[in-house]
Write a protein that holds these residues in place. Structure first.
Motif, PDB file in Angstrom:
ATOM      1  N   THR A 176       3.576  -0.565  28.522  1.00  0.00           N
ATOM      2  CA  THR A 176       3.861   0.230  27.334  1.00  0.00           C
ATOM      3  C   THR A 176       4.871   1.337  27.637  1.00  0.00           C
ATOM      4  O   THR A 176       4.999   1.776  28.776  1.00  0.00           O
ATOM      5  N   SER A 177       5.561   1.778  26.606  1.00  0.00           N
ATOM      6  CA  SER A 177       6.417   2.969  26.702  1.00  0.00           C
ATOM      7  C   SER A 177       5.778   4.151  25.975  1.00  0.00           C
ATOM      8  O   SER A 177       6.284   5.262  26.034  1.00  0.00           O
ATOM      9  N   ARG A 202      -5.018  13.589  12.129  1.00  0.00           N
ATOM     10  CA  ARG A 202      -4.409  12.749  13.174  1.00  0.00           C
ATOM     11  C   ARG A 202      -3.827  13.676  14.242  1.00  0.00           C
ATOM     12  O   ARG A 202      -2.916  14.448  13.968  1.00  0.00           O
ATOM     13  N   VAL A 203      -4.372  13.575  15.441  1.00  0.00           N
ATOM     14  CA  VAL A 203      -3.953  14.441  16.539  1.00  0.00           C
ATOM     15  C   VAL A 203      -3.383  13.561  17.654  1.00  0.00           C
ATOM     16  O   VAL A 203      -4.009  12.582  18.054  1.00  0.00           O
ATOM     17  N   PRO A 204      -2.182  13.904  18.162  1.00  0.00           N
ATOM     18  CA  PRO A 204      -1.644  13.108  19.266  1.00  0.00           C
ATOM     19  C   PRO A 204      -2.455  13.303  20.543  1.00  0.00           C
ATOM     20  O   PRO A 204      -2.836  14.419  20.886  1.00  0.00           O
ATOM     21  N   HIS A 205      -2.734  12.187  21.208  1.00  0.00           N
ATOM     22  CA  HIS A 205      -3.511  12.207  22.445  1.00  0.00           C
ATOM     23  C   HIS A 205      -2.688  11.512  23.530  1.00  0.00           C
ATOM     24  O   HIS A 205      -2.114  10.453  23.278  1.00  0.00           O
ATOM     25  N   PRO A 206      -2.608  12.069  24.740  1.00  0.00           N
ATOM     26  CA  PRO A 206      -1.814  11.434  25.800  1.00  0.00           C
ATOM     27  C   PRO A 206      -2.366  10.052  26.157  1.00  0.00           C
ATOM     28  O   PRO A 206      -3.582   9.842  26.177  1.00  0.00           O
ATOM     29  N   THR A 207      -1.473   9.115  26.418  1.00  0.00           N
ATOM     30  CA  THR A 207      -1.870   7.756  26.783  1.00  0.00           C
ATOM     31  C   THR A 207      -0.796   7.145  27.670  1.00  0.00           C
ATOM     32  O   THR A 207       0.063   7.836  28.195  1.00  0.00           O
ATOM     33  N   GLY A 208      -0.821   5.859  27.818  1.00  0.00           N
ATOM     34  CA  GLY A 208       0.135   5.127  28.635  1.00  0.00           C
ATOM     35  C   GLY A 208      -0.468   3.801  29.038  1.00  0.00           C
ATOM     36  O   GLY A 208      -1.391   3.304  28.396  1.00  0.00           O
ATOM     37  N   TYR A 209       0.041   3.212  30.133  1.00  0.00           N
ATOM     38  CA  TYR A 209      -0.568   1.975  30.633  1.00  0.00           C
ATOM     39  C   TYR A 209      -1.749   2.349  31.517  1.00  0.00           C
ATOM     40  O   TYR A 209      -1.809   3.437  32.086  1.00  0.00           O
ATOM     41  N   ASP A 233      -1.435   6.359  32.072  1.00  0.00           N
ATOM     42  CA  ASP A 233      -2.552   7.098  31.487  1.00  0.00           C
ATOM     43  C   ASP A 233      -3.225   7.864  32.621  1.00  0.00           C
ATOM     44  O   ASP A 233      -3.729   7.259  33.568  1.00  0.00           O
ATOM     45  N   GLU A 234      -3.187   9.173  32.543  1.00  0.00           N
ATOM     46  CA  GLU A 234      -3.714  10.008  33.626  1.00  0.00           C
ATOM     47  C   GLU A 234      -5.182   9.740  33.920  1.00  0.00           C
ATOM     48  O   GLU A 234      -5.632   9.938  35.043  1.00  0.00           O
ATOM     49  N   ALA A 235      -5.940   9.264  32.928  1.00  0.00           N
ATOM     50  CA  ALA A 235      -7.346   8.967  33.158  1.00  0.00           C
ATOM     51  C   ALA A 235      -7.515   7.800  34.136  1.00  0.00           C
ATOM     52  O   ALA A 235      -8.584   7.618  34.707  1.00  0.00           O
ATOM     53  N   VAL A 290       0.347  -5.849  30.149  1.00  0.00           N
ATOM     54  CA  VAL A 290      -0.512  -4.889  30.848  1.00  0.00           C
ATOM     55  C   VAL A 290      -1.274  -4.046  29.823  1.00  0.00           C
ATOM     56  O   VAL A 290      -0.741  -3.693  28.771  1.00  0.00           O
ATOM     57  N   GLY A 291      -2.515  -3.711  30.143  1.00  0.00           N
ATOM     58  CA  GLY A 291      -3.367  -2.959  29.230  1.00  0.00           C
ATOM     59  C   GLY A 291      -3.138  -1.461  29.252  1.00  0.00           C
ATOM     60  O   GLY A 291      -2.282  -0.939  29.970  1.00  0.00           O
ATOM     61  N   GLY A 292      -3.928  -0.795  28.450  1.00  0.00           N
ATOM     62  CA  GLY A 292      -3.833   0.651  28.261  1.00  0.00           C
ATOM     63  C   GLY A 292      -3.710   0.928  26.771  1.00  0.00           C
ATOM     64  O   GLY A 292      -3.182   0.104  26.023  1.00  0.00           O
ATOM     65  N   HIS A 293      -4.198   2.073  26.324  1.00  0.00           N
ATOM     66  CA  HIS A 293      -4.154   2.394  24.894  1.00  0.00           C
ATOM     67  C   HIS A 293      -2.732   2.444  24.344  1.00  0.00           C
ATOM     68  O   HIS A 293      -2.498   2.182  23.183  1.00  0.00           O
ATOM     69  N   GLY A 294      -1.760   2.771  25.177  1.00  0.00           N
ATOM     70  CA  GLY A 294      -0.375   2.825  24.721  1.00  0.00           C
ATOM     71  C   GLY A 294       0.113   1.497  24.173  1.00  0.00           C
ATOM     72  O   GLY A 294       0.956   1.457  23.272  1.00  0.00           O
ATOM     73  N   ALA A 295      -0.420   0.390  24.693  1.00  0.00           N
ATOM     74  CA  ALA A 295      -0.018  -0.937  24.215  1.00  0.00           C
ATOM     75  C   ALA A 295      -0.333  -1.116  22.732  1.00  0.00           C
ATOM     76  O   ALA A 295       0.366  -1.856  22.026  1.00  0.00           O
ATOM     77  N   MET A 296      -1.350  -0.415  22.251  1.00  0.00           N
ATOM     78  CA  MET A 296      -1.709  -0.515  20.838  1.00  0.00           C
ATOM     79  C   MET A 296      -0.689   0.186  19.957  1.00  0.00           C
ATOM     80  O   MET A 296      -0.609  -0.074  18.764  1.00  0.00           O
ATOM     81  N   VAL A 297       0.111   1.057  20.542  1.00  0.00           N
ATOM     82  CA  VAL A 297       1.116   1.802  19.786  1.00  0.00           C
ATOM     83  C   VAL A 297       2.409   1.011  19.654  1.00  0.00           C
ATOM     84  O   VAL A 297       2.978   0.911  18.566  1.00  0.00           O
ATOM     85  N   ASP A 298       2.886   0.434  20.753  1.00  0.00           N
ATOM     86  CA  ASP A 298       4.237  -0.146  20.694  1.00  0.00           C
ATOM     87  C   ASP A 298       4.353  -1.646  20.946  1.00  0.00           C
ATOM     88  O   ASP A 298       5.421  -2.213  20.753  1.00  0.00           O
ATOM     89  N   PHE A 299       3.295  -2.336  21.335  1.00  0.00           N
ATOM     90  CA  PHE A 299       3.421  -3.775  21.594  1.00  0.00           C
ATOM     91  C   PHE A 299       3.505  -4.606  20.315  1.00  0.00           C
ATOM     92  O   PHE A 299       4.336  -5.504  20.211  1.00  0.00           O
ATOM     93  N   ARG A 300       2.632  -4.335  19.372  1.00  0.00           N
ATOM     94  CA  ARG A 300       2.514  -5.204  18.197  1.00  0.00           C
ATOM     95  C   ARG A 300       3.810  -5.327  17.400  1.00  0.00           C
ATOM     96  O   ARG A 300       4.168  -6.412  16.953  1.00  0.00           O
ATOM     97  N   ASP A 301       4.513  -4.242  17.216  1.00  0.00           N
ATOM     98  CA  ASP A 301       5.677  -4.251  16.334  1.00  0.00           C
ATOM     99  C   ASP A 301       7.018  -4.199  17.064  1.00  0.00           C
ATOM    100  O   ASP A 301       8.049  -4.030  16.423  1.00  0.00           O
ATOM    101  N   ASP A 302       7.017  -4.371  18.371  1.00  0.00           N
ATOM    102  CA  ASP A 302       8.289  -4.334  19.091  1.00  0.00           C
ATOM    103  C   ASP A 302       9.021  -5.669  18.902  1.00  0.00           C
ATOM    104  O   ASP A 302       8.522  -6.718  19.324  1.00  0.00           O
TER     105      ASP A 302
END
Length: 191
Positions: free
Chosen positions: A31-32, A45-52, A84-86, A131-143
């Motif tokens: 993800t980007s 709606r609050v932005p939360h840090p994410t990534g792969y 994703d820092e977590a 690759v997984g991570g919550h960020g994939a839900m943001v930009d994978f589907r519509d890229d």
């Protein structure tokens, strides 16, 4: 921390299968997205840090490398996808220290899609791995570039014959990239 044991064993089977073809190639897509909207109790709606998610990249990457499989890295925007820092545990920190500059080799998906269009759709990979991570839900589907590459992977048999179908694989939230594909593109494939 929980370690997923199903991923390495599934990848080992995939790697053994891929060793039957000459010089197998895997495109790992990260993800980007570095933020995801989270809905609060007040319905804001609050932005939360994410990534792969580190483990969903590190474990498959190491399995592919161990099997001698060539790996290319891509993301919607290219270079340095956010971690994703977590998921930045000691194993991930060690992996990144052992592979300095690995994230600098990440190319934009549109560059790969553009090269394919110039070559009449020839899909140059044996596997596309999301690759997984919550960020994939943001930009994978519509890229649009990712969707083009997945479409090309589905239709690789047109160019290489039915025994050379590309494998589409996703771990965790990476499966969000498959949501835009019509069901007929996934016909005959198993999960």
């Amino acid at each position: 921390m929980r370690t997923c044991t199903a991923i390495p064993s599934a990848l080992a089977v995939m790697a053994l299968t891929l060793n039957l073809v000459a010089a197998p190639r895997v495109l790992m897509v990260l993800t980007s997205a570095d933020k995801i909207a989270v809905i609060t109790r007040d319905h804001l709606r609050v932005p939360h840090p994410t990534g792969y998610w580190g483990e969903t990249f590190r474990v498959p990457y190491q399995a592919f490398q161990k099997a001698g499989i060539s790996v290319a890295l891509a993301s919607p925007r290219g270079a340095c996808p956010p971690l994703d820092e977590a998921s930045n545990d000691n194993a991930m920190k060690t992996f990144l220290a052992d592979h300095p500059g690995i994230m600098d080799s990440v190319v934009p998906l549109r560059r790969i899609a553009h090269k394919m269009k110039k070559r009449l759709g020839n899909f140059p990979f044996d596997v596309i791995f999301l690759v997984g991570g919550h960020g994939a839900m943001v930009d994978f589907r519509d890229d649009p570039s990712l969707q083009y590459l997945l479409y090309a992977a589905c239709h690789r048999s047109v160019y290489f014959g039915p025994t050379k179908r590309a494998v589409m694989a996703a771990v965790g939230h990476g499966a969000a990239g498959l949501l835009s594909l019509p069901p007929r593109f996934l016909a005959g494939r198993s999960a």
